[in-house]
Design a protein around this motif. Sequence first.
Motif, PDB file in Angstrom:
ATOM      1  N   GLY A 170       3.246  -4.112 -18.603  1.00  0.00           N
ATOM      2  CA  GLY A 170       1.925  -3.862 -18.016  1.00  0.00           C
ATOM      3  C   GLY A 170       1.535  -2.419 -18.215  1.00  0.00           C
ATOM      4  N   PRO A 171       0.242  -2.134 -18.185  1.00  0.00           N
ATOM      5  CA  PRO A 171      -0.233  -0.771 -18.430  1.00  0.00           C
ATOM      6  C   PRO A 171       0.288   0.226 -17.393  1.00  0.00           C
ATOM      7  CG  PRO A 171      -2.080  -2.297 -18.034  1.00  0.00           C
ATOM      8  CD  PRO A 171      -0.833  -3.082 -17.906  1.00  0.00           C
ATOM      9  N   ASN A 172       0.212   1.501 -17.736  1.00  0.00           N
ATOM     10  CA  ASN A 172       0.618   2.573 -16.820  1.00  0.00           C
ATOM     11  C   ASN A 172      -0.161   2.485 -15.522  1.00  0.00           C
ATOM     12  OD1 ASN A 172       0.771   4.699 -19.664  1.00  0.00           O
ATOM     13  ND2 ASN A 172       2.507   3.991 -18.484  1.00  0.00           N
ATOM     14  N   GLY A 173       0.512   2.752 -14.438  1.00  0.00           N
ATOM     15  CA  GLY A 173      -0.159   2.853 -13.147  1.00  0.00           C
ATOM     16  C   GLY A 173      -0.587   1.530 -12.549  1.00  0.00           C
ATOM     17  N   THR A 174      -0.062   0.452 -13.059  1.00  0.00           N
ATOM     18  CA  THR A 174      -0.516  -0.858 -12.598  1.00  0.00           C
ATOM     19  C   THR A 174       0.307  -1.380 -11.415  1.00  0.00           C
ATOM     20  OG1 THR A 174      -1.385  -2.886 -13.535  1.00  0.00           O
ATOM     21  CG2 THR A 174       0.885  -2.398 -14.029  1.00  0.00           C
ATOM     22  N   GLY A 175       1.443  -0.712 -11.139  1.00  0.00           N
ATOM     23  CA  GLY A 175       2.216  -1.080  -9.949  1.00  0.00           C
ATOM     24  C   GLY A 175       3.594  -1.656 -10.230  1.00  0.00           C
ATOM     25  N   LYS A 176       4.122  -1.481 -11.426  1.00  0.00           N
ATOM     26  CA  LYS A 176       5.438  -2.044 -11.766  1.00  0.00           C
ATOM     27  C   LYS A 176       6.552  -1.351 -10.980  1.00  0.00           C
ATOM     28  CE  LYS A 176       4.921  -1.042 -16.103  1.00  0.00           C
ATOM     29  NZ  LYS A 176       3.639  -0.305 -15.954  1.00  0.00           N
ATOM     30  N   SER A 177       6.501  -0.014 -10.967  1.00  0.00           N
ATOM     31  CA  SER A 177       7.525   0.713 -10.207  1.00  0.00           C
ATOM     32  C   SER A 177       7.330   0.487  -8.709  1.00  0.00           C
ATOM     33  CB  SER A 177       7.470   2.215 -10.511  1.00  0.00           C
ATOM     34  OG  SER A 177       7.817   2.433 -11.856  1.00  0.00           O
ATOM     35  N   THR A 178       6.089   0.372  -8.305  1.00  0.00           N
ATOM     36  CA  THR A 178       5.807   0.072  -6.898  1.00  0.00           C
ATOM     37  C   THR A 178       6.484  -1.235  -6.501  1.00  0.00           C
ATOM     38  OG1 THR A 178       3.703   1.232  -7.017  1.00  0.00           O
ATOM     39  CG2 THR A 178       3.956  -0.373  -5.226  1.00  0.00           C
ATOM     40  N   ALA A 209       0.845  -1.195   0.000  1.00  0.00           N
ATOM     41  CA  ALA A 209       0.000   0.000   0.000  1.00  0.00           C
ATOM     42  C   ALA A 209       0.882   1.248   0.000  1.00  0.00           C
ATOM     43  CB  ALA A 209      -0.898  -0.002   1.226  1.00  0.00           C
ATOM     44  N   VAL A 210       0.403   2.281  -0.694  1.00  0.00           N
ATOM     45  CA  VAL A 210       1.055   3.588  -0.646  1.00  0.00           C
ATOM     46  C   VAL A 210       0.031   4.572  -0.137  1.00  0.00           C
ATOM     47  CG1 VAL A 210       2.322   5.319  -1.947  1.00  0.00           C
ATOM     48  CG2 VAL A 210       2.243   2.982  -2.763  1.00  0.00           C
ATOM     49  N   SER A 211       0.402   5.361   0.857  1.00  0.00           N
ATOM     50  CA  SER A 211      -0.516   6.305   1.495  1.00  0.00           C
ATOM     51  C   SER A 211      -1.880   5.656   1.737  1.00  0.00           C
ATOM     52  CB  SER A 211      -0.712   7.569   0.657  1.00  0.00           C
ATOM     53  OG  SER A 211       0.408   7.888  -0.093  1.00  0.00           O
ATOM     54  N   GLY A 212      -1.867   4.443   2.227  1.00  0.00           N
ATOM     55  CA  GLY A 212      -3.109   3.783   2.601  1.00  0.00           C
ATOM     56  C   GLY A 212      -3.873   3.129   1.454  1.00  0.00           C
ATOM     57  N   LYS A 213      -3.379   3.343   0.212  1.00  0.00           N
ATOM     58  CA  LYS A 213      -4.091   2.769  -0.934  1.00  0.00           C
ATOM     59  C   LYS A 213      -3.360   1.507  -1.404  1.00  0.00           C
ATOM     60  CE  LYS A 213      -4.722   4.088  -5.712  1.00  0.00           C
ATOM     61  NZ  LYS A 213      -4.072   5.036  -6.604  1.00  0.00           N
ATOM     62  N   GLU A 214      -4.106   0.422  -1.559  1.00  0.00           N
ATOM     63  CA  GLU A 214      -3.461  -0.827  -1.965  1.00  0.00           C
ATOM     64  C   GLU A 214      -3.134  -0.810  -3.454  1.00  0.00           C
ATOM     65  OE1 GLU A 214      -5.520  -4.768  -1.834  1.00  0.00           O
ATOM     66  OE2 GLU A 214      -3.753  -5.324  -0.638  1.00  0.00           O
ATOM     67  N   ASP A 246      14.057  -0.476 -14.201  1.00  0.00           N
ATOM     68  CA  ASP A 246      12.719   0.091 -14.386  1.00  0.00           C
ATOM     69  C   ASP A 246      12.724   1.047 -15.576  1.00  0.00           C
ATOM     70  OD1 ASP A 246      10.134   0.889 -14.152  1.00  0.00           O
ATOM     71  OD2 ASP A 246      10.263   1.535 -12.048  1.00  0.00           O
ATOM     72  N   GLU A 247      12.167   0.608 -16.659  1.00  0.00           N
ATOM     73  CA  GLU A 247      12.070   1.408 -17.897  1.00  0.00           C
ATOM     74  C   GLU A 247      13.411   2.001 -18.289  1.00  0.00           C
ATOM     75  OE1 GLU A 247       8.774   3.850 -18.633  1.00  0.00           O
ATOM     76  OE2 GLU A 247       7.407   2.662 -17.416  1.00  0.00           O
ATOM     77  N   ILE A 248      14.393   1.149 -18.382  1.00  0.00           N
ATOM     78  CA  ILE A 248      15.721   1.608 -18.744  1.00  0.00           C
ATOM     79  C   ILE A 248      15.757   2.078 -20.194  1.00  0.00           C
ATOM     80  CG2 ILE A 248      16.662  -0.629 -19.524  1.00  0.00           C
ATOM     81  CD1 ILE A 248      18.310   1.903 -17.159  1.00  0.00           C
ATOM     82  N   ALA A 269       8.418   4.651   1.475  1.00  0.00           N
ATOM     83  CA  ALA A 269       7.027   5.057   1.242  1.00  0.00           C
ATOM     84  C   ALA A 269       6.101   3.870   0.972  1.00  0.00           C
ATOM     85  CB  ALA A 269       6.958   6.043   0.076  1.00  0.00           C
ATOM     86  N   TYR A 270       6.684   2.725   0.642  1.00  0.00           N
ATOM     87  CA  TYR A 270       5.848   1.585   0.255  1.00  0.00           C
ATOM     88  C   TYR A 270       5.730   0.597   1.410  1.00  0.00           C
ATOM     89  CZ  TYR A 270       6.531   3.712  -4.256  1.00  0.00           C
ATOM     90  OH  TYR A 270       6.547   4.624  -5.278  1.00  0.00           O
ATOM     91  N   GLU A 271       4.497   0.369   1.798  1.00  0.00           N
ATOM     92  CA  GLU A 271       4.268  -0.446   2.983  1.00  0.00           C
ATOM     93  C   GLU A 271       3.772  -1.835   2.591  1.00  0.00           C
ATOM     94  OE1 GLU A 271       1.216  -0.783   6.714  1.00  0.00           O
ATOM     95  OE2 GLU A 271       0.971   0.867   5.274  1.00  0.00           O
ATOM     96  N   THR A 284       9.477  -2.901 -18.863  1.00  0.00           N
ATOM     97  CA  THR A 284       9.472  -2.131 -20.107  1.00  0.00           C
ATOM     98  C   THR A 284       8.069  -2.043 -20.680  1.00  0.00           C
ATOM     99  OG1 THR A 284      10.377  -1.913 -22.333  1.00  0.00           O
ATOM    100  CG2 THR A 284       9.998  -4.155 -21.538  1.00  0.00           C
ATOM    101  N   HIS A 285       7.868  -1.029 -21.516  1.00  0.00           N
ATOM    102  CA  HIS A 285       6.600  -0.911 -22.229  1.00  0.00           C
ATOM    103  C   HIS A 285       6.749  -1.371 -23.670  1.00  0.00           C
ATOM    104  CE1 HIS A 285       4.230   1.049 -19.179  1.00  0.00           C
ATOM    105  NE2 HIS A 285       5.210   1.891 -18.937  1.00  0.00           N
ATOM    106  N   TYR A 286       7.998  -1.545 -24.093  1.00  0.00           N
ATOM    107  CA  TYR A 286       8.203  -1.762 -25.522  1.00  0.00           C
ATOM    108  C   TYR A 286       8.891  -3.071 -25.835  1.00  0.00           C
ATOM    109  CZ  TYR A 286       7.032   3.089 -25.174  1.00  0.00           C
ATOM    110  OH  TYR A 286       6.395   4.248 -24.859  1.00  0.00           O
ATOM    111  N   MET A 307      16.536   3.154 -11.525  1.00  0.00           N
ATOM    112  CA  MET A 307      15.230   3.772 -11.276  1.00  0.00           C
ATOM    113  C   MET A 307      14.638   4.414 -12.517  1.00  0.00           C
ATOM    114  SD  MET A 307      15.574   5.164  -7.425  1.00  0.00           S
ATOM    115  CE  MET A 307      16.599   4.226  -6.278  1.00  0.00           C
ATOM    116  N   GLN A 308      13.317   4.406 -12.525  1.00  0.00           N
ATOM    117  CA  GLN A 308      12.624   5.051 -13.645  1.00  0.00           C
ATOM    118  C   GLN A 308      12.951   6.552 -13.664  1.00  0.00           C
ATOM    119  OE1 GLN A 308       8.385   4.327 -13.681  1.00  0.00           O
ATOM    120  NE2 GLN A 308       8.086   5.372 -15.630  1.00  0.00           N
ATOM    121  N   TYR A 309      13.008   7.161 -12.478  1.00  0.00           N
ATOM    122  CA  TYR A 309      13.338   8.584 -12.385  1.00  0.00           C
ATOM    123  C   TYR A 309      14.513   8.780 -11.430  1.00  0.00           C
ATOM    124  CZ  TYR A 309       8.672   8.787 -14.377  1.00  0.00           C
ATOM    125  OH  TYR A 309       7.586   8.593 -15.175  1.00  0.00           O
TER     126      TYR A 309
END
Lengths: 389, 268
Positions: free
Chosen positions: B36-44, B12-17, B170-172, B54-56, B202-204, B86-88
């Motif tokens: 996997g699609p954006n925002g699906t949790g790969k970087s998490t 969970a991040v900030s209480g959100k699973e 992560d997205e090298i 930050a990741y619990e 990766t996305h590609y 890291m991605q960023y």
Amino acid sequence: MIDAQTLPLPDFPKVRYSAWQLDALSPSQATYETPQFLTDESGIEVSGLTTTYLALSADLQAQGVRLTSLMAAQKQWPELVADLMHRVIPATADRLTAQNAVQYNTGIFLYIPAHVVVPDVLHLVLNQLALTGDDLVARLLIYVGAHAKVSLLQQLNTIGDQKTKASVVIELIAAADAQVNYANLDQFGPQTTAYINRQAQINDRATVDCANVAFSDGQVLTELRSHANGEGATTHVCVSALTYQKQTQGFVTAVQNVGRHSVGHIFQRGVILNKSTLVFNGIGRIIKGAKGADAQQESRVLMLSRRARGDANPLLLIDENDVTAGHAASVGRVDEQQLYYLMSRGLSQTVARRLVIRGFLGDVLAALPTPSARQRVIAEIERKLQDEQ
Amino acid sequence: MTTLRIENLHVAVSGKEILKGVNLTVKTGEMHAIMGPNGTGKSTLSQTIMGHPAYEITAGHIYLDAQDLSDLPVDARARAGLFLAMQYPSEIQGVTNAEFMRAAINARRPEDQQMGIMAFIEQLDEKREFLGMTEEMADRYLNAGFSGGEKKRNEILQMMMIQPKIAILDEIDSGLDIDALKVVSRGVNHMRSKDFGTLMITHYQRLLDYIVPDYVHVMMGGKIVKTGDAALAQKLEAEGYAGLRDELGLDIVLTDEDADQYVEVAHD
Ligand SMILES: Nc1ncnc2c1ncn2[C@@H]1O[C@H](COP(=O)(O)OP(=O)(O)OP(=O)(O)O)[C@@H](O)[C@H]1O
Ligand SMILES: [Mg+2]
């Protein structure tokens, strides 16, 4: 005779220092035998009332360069010293300055005639002798003549560990077209409560670049003021401060643009550890008529502890339209993300913090004129990080 | 051999699973890819493996061999053999790239076996040239003012210098031009050995042409929903995530569901 007590205390916004009793001084008469810091450098070391080291090349002496303790200079060249003193800082500017003017009993005098180019870094070392409970009350007077060029490394140290005070007033005059690099390394001890007032007068087309390294261990008030009086007078004032344990350091760093096309840049970096406090007050003032003047300032404070207190207050006072001016100030904590990035490569938190601090203060450290001065600062950072644990 | 084992990981991040039961095993000698699609949790997932505060972890475990990683802070995980490109990547003023990398290498060595500056520079020069990076970059502040592509190259340079056992990338490939993609891939392939395992996000499909993975995993809705070989990436490229979702009968809403239509509209 000036009655210092009737004058107001100097204004250091956001610094509470009335309990420091800087306006009650009893000048130390202590003397000393041997130099502690200089071995083969060009320059002078004064400890208490004693000149323990003096080295100035025959060539520079022949060109008329004068370097002695202030008291010796007053005996040898009384008119010259009287003429130069208080030109930059009036004796009655405020209570602490006036007190110094009345009570000083030691110091350093440097006179560089016009057109003299000093090849080596000149060291001006002043040591407070905290061997008794008495205080250091000292002045430095530096004159750099027209078209002369010099790089100075000025140091303030404490020898001994008695609880004392220090009052140091430093005046620097850069005549027309002079070029001065002025670096100082302030390292008063933990038991010393200090007032440091350093001011420069910069005349036509002269340049004074300052690297002010404030690494004292005790309570310190520092006033740094540059008067860019001449046409095209230029000054860059860099400040780097590290505070730790329970100390407080308060700064007023000011540049006054008087001359047309004068340039005044202030660049301050401070790192705060433990329960310490660091306050930067940056003041850029452009007076009416200083057309084409440029006043910039950037002050950044980095807190490495939750209990640290930091402040960066920029102030621009502009009475002329045709100028450029800007300011930036920030107070941050070491970014968790940055620390995480460094640690994700295997660095412990201590090593990561050390890298960040050195990095944060790095620009100012790079401006120090000698490798040994840089080395000393790095060693100090190390010591303060160790003591923090 | 070293094994990274992720069991039923919920994060969970900030209480959100975000992660809802990830299972995955990566061994040295293996190349894995996650798509996997954006925002699906790969970087998490990658940040949680590395130990970002930050990741619990709300349920499940991450093991490196027998060691439960939840007992280790991020720097100890790194010294145990994990690496995350890291991605960023962060920019850090004042700390030079070279100084940082030497500190990282020496953090893994005992006091009396620290790598000297000469030996370090020799290694650095070799790897830097392999990645086509200029000498000047070593003396610049860590990632400060680096272009997106330069930062990615610098992550790979750090990996090559540090020689981790298991590297998560992560997205090298994002933000790399075609030539840079080849160079970076060459760096990763150069690491390929029985003592090195990688998990590439990766996305590609293109990256996987250069670094051919042994396994491809698809992540959707905080879980790994399908695992296959390199052919799975090609299939995804052709059919998109919606196709796979429907095939698997998953109940997940994709943000860019109608992407193909937009492309068609643009062609009109
Ligand atoms: N530190 C954070 N604070 C708040 N929300 C976060 C944080 N990290 C991730 N999230 C949220 O968790 C979700 C998953 O993010 P994550 O970065 O893991 O996705 P991703 O699969 O890597 O996506 P992308 O392909 O775009 O990189 C997102 O909704 C994101 O906003
Ligand atoms: Mg991501």
